[in-house]
Design an enzyme around this catalytic site. Sequence first.
Site, PDB file in Angstrom:
ATOM      1  N   ASP A   4       7.671  -2.570   8.348  1.00 29.10           N
ATOM      2  CA  ASP A   4       7.203  -2.674   6.969  1.00 29.10           C
ATOM      3  C   ASP A   4       6.935  -1.300   6.369  1.00 29.10           C
ATOM      4  O   ASP A   4       7.209  -1.052   5.191  1.00 29.10           O
ATOM      5  CB  ASP A   4       5.914  -3.513   6.917  1.00 29.10           C
ATOM      6  CG  ASP A   4       6.083  -4.864   7.568  1.00 29.10           C
ATOM      7  OD1 ASP A   4       7.223  -5.336   7.661  1.00 29.10           O
ATOM      8  OD2 ASP A   4       5.070  -5.452   7.990  1.00 29.10           O
ATOM      9  N   HIS A  17       0.828  -1.207   0.000  1.00 30.06           N
ATOM     10  CA  HIS A  17       0.000   0.000   0.000  1.00 30.06           C
ATOM     11  C   HIS A  17       0.863   1.259   0.000  1.00 30.06           C
ATOM     12  O   HIS A  17       0.562   2.239  -0.687  1.00 30.06           O
ATOM     13  CB  HIS A  17      -0.922   0.005   1.230  1.00 30.06           C
ATOM     14  CG  HIS A  17      -2.102  -0.905   1.091  1.00 30.06           C
ATOM     15  ND1 HIS A  17      -1.985  -2.256   0.961  1.00 30.06           N
ATOM     16  CD2 HIS A  17      -3.448  -0.650   1.071  1.00 30.06           C
ATOM     17  CE1 HIS A  17      -3.184  -2.813   0.861  1.00 30.06           C
ATOM     18  NE2 HIS A  17      -4.090  -1.859   0.932  1.00 30.06           N
ATOM     19  N   HIS A  36       0.307  -4.306   9.108  1.00 27.03           N
ATOM     20  CA  HIS A  36       1.750  -4.439   8.931  1.00 27.03           C
ATOM     21  C   HIS A  36       2.437  -4.072  10.237  1.00 27.03           C
ATOM     22  O   HIS A  36       1.888  -3.335  11.061  1.00 27.03           O
ATOM     23  CB  HIS A  36       2.261  -3.504   7.822  1.00 27.03           C
ATOM     24  CG  HIS A  36       2.065  -4.040   6.435  1.00 27.03           C
ATOM     25  ND1 HIS A  36       2.936  -4.920   5.852  1.00 27.03           N
ATOM     26  CD2 HIS A  36       1.100  -3.799   5.524  1.00 27.03           C
ATOM     27  CE1 HIS A  36       2.520  -5.204   4.632  1.00 27.03           C
ATOM     28  NE2 HIS A  36       1.398  -4.539   4.401  1.00 27.03           N
TER      29      HIS A  36
END
Length: 305
Positions: free
Chosen positions: A225, A180, A221
């Site tokens: 990350d 994302h 996450h």
Amino acid sequence: MTLYIRRESSKLWKRFCSEIATEIGLLAENWKYLVAGIICQYIHGIAAKGVHYIHRPGPTLQDLGFFLLPELGQERSYISETVFTTVFVSFFLWTFHPFILKSKKIYTVLIWCRVLAFLVACQFLRVITFYSTQLPGPNYHCREGSKVARMPWPKNPLEVLEINPHGVMYGCGDLIFSSHMIFTLTFVLTYQKYGTKRFIKLVGWLTAFVQSLLIIASRKHYTVDVVVAWYTVNLVVFCLDKKLPELPDRTTVLLPVISKDRTKEENHKLLNGNGVDPADWRPRAQVNGKIDSNGVHTDNSINGA
């Protein structure tokens, strides 16, 4: 009022048709790059699905972001997805604004070739990273006790090549680094360079920051990350941007140059836009001197004047 709407509609249609013709020409030259970029998106999806087969749920790792940010809960996980969808749709629509708006700086085909190059490079690094070490997923459906935390081994090779939308939303194991954030930061960085509205640029960076916090608060996450995505995407875009050919600037205006061997009448026609030789349309360089009575430029710098 009706006449005004009709006139503006006619202008908009002519602008749209003209842009279509231009973009079709660019698409004929660059379709290979777009197809390759789309195929790489599919390969990235297959790789993310593949790592789910070897994912093993376990205790959630200690994380600074989890300690600092309150947990949104499974029922509010849609918030981060809503923000990401808004960013994606807004950027997608912006890349097609040359078809409608009069002021334009980009070509739609060329900007997407560039964006896909950034995405593919970042996703290549991402696949290498999450296959190197599999972390226990912090998301709710990836924890111990969840029915989808483990994916049964495929019964045939074709099953591996299928991408299920449900699997995209409920994948596990593809953690470092956030996909994302790859898309969000790539879009923001692209608009930062080719966009024209300063306010939208500020909103873009603020949205990327908020998106980072929402991803961590939703436990989709780990903090690492998101952090790795921030500096990796910026470095990849910076390096590739230096290597890729620069996009043509659509805002350049070419002015006619008055040649020394033209007569006064020819210069007058040239300045009025009549009988212009295409070779005369080139950037004008400013020089010292003056125009004599015959319309010929004389440079006094050689005389020390």
